[in-house]
Write an enzyme that holds these catalytic residues in place. Structure first.
Site, PDB file in Angstrom:
ATOM      1  NE  ARG A 109      50.046  13.900  22.370  1.00  0.00           N
ATOM      2  CZ  ARG A 109      51.031  13.857  21.722  1.00  0.00           C
ATOM      3  NH1 ARG A 109      52.147  13.046  22.148  1.00  0.00           N
ATOM      4  NH2 ARG A 109      51.297  14.900  20.867  1.00  0.00           N
ATOM      5  CB  THR A 420      58.790   8.691  20.571  1.00  0.00           C
ATOM      6  OG1 THR A 420      58.976   9.963  20.363  1.00  0.00           O
ATOM      7  CG2 THR A 420      57.881   7.464  20.631  1.00  0.00           C
ATOM      8  CD  GLU A 440      58.515  16.869  21.332  1.00  0.00           C
ATOM      9  OE1 GLU A 440      57.639  15.489  20.599  1.00  0.00           O
ATOM     10  OE2 GLU A 440      59.122  18.011  20.981  1.00  0.00           O
ATOM     11  CD  GLU A 459      54.676  14.685  23.841  1.00  0.00           C
ATOM     12  OE1 GLU A 459      54.979  14.137  22.851  1.00  0.00           O
ATOM     13  OE2 GLU A 459      55.736  13.613  24.965  1.00  0.00           O
ATOM     14  CG  ASP A 462      53.952  17.142  19.370  1.00  0.00           C
ATOM     15  OD1 ASP A 462      55.110  17.882  19.131  1.00  0.00           O
ATOM     16  OD2 ASP A 462      54.091  15.616  20.198  1.00  0.00           O
ATOM     17  CB  SER A 481      50.457  12.533  19.008  1.00  0.00           C
ATOM     18  OG  SER A 481      51.132  11.690  18.829  1.00  0.00           O
ATOM     19  CB  SER A 482      53.104  12.513  14.496  1.00  0.00           C
ATOM     20  OG  SER A 482      53.883  13.833  13.880  1.00  0.00           O
ATOM     21  N   GLY A 502      59.681   9.295  16.464  1.00  0.00           N
ATOM     22  CA  GLY A 502      60.551   9.815  14.918  1.00  0.00           C
ATOM     23  C   GLY A 502      59.370  11.389  14.362  1.00  0.00           C
ATOM     24  N   GLY A 503      58.700  11.405  15.617  1.00  0.00           N
ATOM     25  CA  GLY A 503      57.957  13.178  15.431  1.00  0.00           C
ATOM     26  C   GLY A 503      57.249  12.365  14.028  1.00  0.00           C
TER      27      GLY A 503
END
Ligand code: GLU
Length: 602
Positions: A109, A420, A440, A459, A462, A481-482, A502-503
């Site tokens: 990350r 992503t 992102e 990023e 987020d 993050s997701s 897709g966030g």
């Protein structure tokens, strides 16, 4: 692979030779006809792009393992899917090592620079310290750029579990960037949707807006700068990126974005330094394990909320016999469980190196049971309703309260990008990689590092830029993050791997696939193709366009759900390996232009 290109023989001077040998090894292999479903044996690759999947398959056929193929595929996606992923970004990789029967997760990350602070996204010119508008000022800024982690993640994965060197794994992508590839509709439309902000940066305009227009569909596109950058990394290794000439270029770009003379919006510089890049490391972390109806799920842990939040939803709905319920009643429960789990996610989850997250409580059976009792049917349709977070503390031994978002700040975030990419790979040995990687937003920060051909991430958007919040920006912290790369072991011995971009919808996409597979018995290809439903503790439940008019949609509306059709949720890939070794590899048939699934031996 070391047979041909043993690492010990591979000094910088032999890299060019290695490239030639490598490419000639790949040359004779016939390309597979792109399709979104493939059945066979001896490994598989599923990604959003046929050229990238083919590169992964070629690596497998030349003797590489799943880790080698995942890195080579990802490097190729950095060329052909540069608006979703690349070395300017980060990601999360789950690896199943067959011979050790072990799941490993690697956190690559992006990380905040030392200068990050909670006020970082406030408008420097606003007397009342208003936050900068999210689009375009926050997303297209030096401020939003986190220290990229993708390369370290690749290197870490290869060092530990691969057979190729990074130099070898990059070679096919170098070839692709040099020879060029045909621009498809997705590539052209992603440039078109970003045209205004890409045009604000000299380097991005020069690369992606030839003649000030997006490249035409069907035209050939080369990225010689990126080829040169990959080559530099192949020759000099990661130090070139984290300490050498690339580090200098990244810092210069962040601190002094290469804007055109009068950019159409204010571009705020960031404060990343060489020391920030020097300090970056990927982390190997324990994967999150969740049991659901006899399946053993492994997901990504913090700083991603992916594994924890999908796990919480599955634990909540495990208490209902979804398969026996009428479909609308079943999906209503899934939607309500998502609402509750997203409330908990917003309240408690953040980088575990900075916040004490009440994980034992959140992951306990007792907490899931308590949250289940909050589910009602029907509900009153109310766009303003937000579920409050639950209290996990009574369900864990450590009774000390964690830093918690205030109810107001917990509502702030749902700005995550919808870009992503996810790729899924297996090899003839039975190893599997499930890897989600990103920059992102679609198009990241929009800023190409001049001369190096890759886009920097955004990023750090987020983060939740307010206090108190477990996900507030801090120096060196990783934004929540997701991303939810997933592995699941079925009771019959099959192994599943899947994930999606897709966030924050990544989490609900993964849940939808799991429920469709396990509760409704759909095969993996149908579970991925099925219409998506996404509730993230917001006023509405988003659905793939069309679902709202179906019988299911109408019944959900009758139960009090407010459905909002959206054009596209996620772009998943996955695979299933049966106990006899047969593989089903799957990509999307339509979403994001369709993906490409291939197998080692059809
Ligand atoms: N930034 C998002 C996350 O880490 C991913 C963005 C996306 O999927 O488009 O969860």
């Amino acid at each position: 692979m070391r047979r041909f290109l043993g690492r010990r023989f591979l000094g910088p001077l032999t890299v060019a030779l290695a490239a030639v040998v490598w490419l000639s090894l790949l040359a004779p292999l016939p390309a597979q006809t792109p399709a979104n479903v493939a059945v066979g044996r001896l490994g598989a690759v599923a990604s959003v792009d046929a050229r990238a999947s083919q590169i992964g398959i070629d690596v497998l056929k030349a003797g590489g393992n799943a880790i080698d193929a995942a890195v080579a595929t990802s490097a190729a996606l950095g060329v052909v899917e540069p608006f979703s992923t690349g070395i300017g970004g980060g990601g999360f990789m789950l690896i199943y090592l067959k011979d050790q029967d072990r799941v490993i997760s690697i956190d690559g990350r992006e990380q905040a620079p030392a200068a990050a602070k909670v006020e970082m996204f406030q408008d420097p010119d606003s007397p009342t310290a208003e936050l900068l508008p999210f689009t375009p000022n926050r997303i297209s800024s030096g401020l939003a750029v986190g220290v990229p982690g993708t390369l370290t993640e690749w290197q870490e994965a290869l060092n530990r579990y691969g057979t190729l060197t990074l130099a070898e794994a990059l070679q096919p992508a170098i070839g692709l960037a040099q020879t060029g590839f045909e621009v498809d509709a997705t590539f052209a439309s992603q440039v078109a949707q970003n045209q205004a902000r890409f045009a604000a940066f000299r380097s991005t305009r020069a690369l992606y807006l030839p003649g000030d227009q997006p490249p035409a569909v069907g035209s050939s596109f080369k990225n010689l700068e990126l080829a040169k950058t990959y080559q530099l990394l192949a020759e000099r290794g990661l130090n070139a990126f984290y300490r050498g000439e690339l580090a200098q270029a990244i810092v210069q770009t962040v601190q002094n974005p290469p804007t055109v003379e009068s950019p159409p919006f204010r571009v705020i510089p960031g404060k990343m330094t060489l020391a920030d890049l020097d300090r970056y490391a990927a982390r190997v972390r324990p994967a999150v394990e969740t049991h659901y109806r006899g399946y053993r799920f492994y997901g990504m842990g913090l700083p991603s909320s992916g594994g924890i939040t999908t796990g919480e939803v599955l634990k909540i709905v495990e208490g209902f016999d979804l398969a026996q319920l009428e479909p609308a009643a079943a999906w209503h429960r899934v939607i309500e469980a998502e609402r509750l789990a997203f409330a908990d996610r917003a309240a408690y989850l953040g980088d575990p190196e900075y916040v004490d997250v009440p994980l034992p409580g959140l992951q306990s059976d007792g907490f899931a049971q308590l949250r289940r009792t909050a589910i009602r049917e029907p509900i009153t349709a109310d766009k303003t309703f937000r579920a409050p977070a639950g209290n996990p503390l009574p369900f864990q031994d450590d009774p000390s309260p964690s830093l918690t978002a205030s109810p107001v700040s917990a509502r702030l975030s749902d700005h995550e990008g919808r870009s992503t990419t996810h790729l899924t790979v297996s090899d003839r040995f039975g190893n599997v990689v499930s890897y989600t990687n990103t920059i992102e937003s679609t198009g990241g920060s929009g800023i190409v590092v001049p001369g190096y051909g890759f886009i920097l991430n955004n990023e750090l958007t987020d983060f939740d830029p307010m206090r108190p919040h477990p996900n507030a920006p801090e120096p060196g912290k990783r934004p929540r993050s997701s991303m939810a790369p997933t592995l699941a072991f079925a009771p019959d011995g099959s192994l599943l791997a899947f994930g999606s971009p897709g966030g924050s919808t990544i989490i609900t996409t993964v849940i939808g696939i799991a429920v469709n597979l396990i509760d409704f018995g759909l095969p993996l290809d149908q579970a991925i193709a099925a219409p998506r439903i996404s509730q993230r503790n917001g006023g509405v439940t988003q659905v793939d366009s069309g679902l709202e008019q179906s019988e299911l949609g109408q019944k959900l509306t009758a139960l009090g759900q407010i459905l909002e059709p959206v054009p596209e949720i996620g772009a998943a890939t996955g695979l299933m390996i049966q106990p006899d070794g047969r593989i089903l590899a799957v990509a999307e048939s339509k979403r994001r232009g369709g993906g490409a699934a291939m197998v080692g031996q059809p």
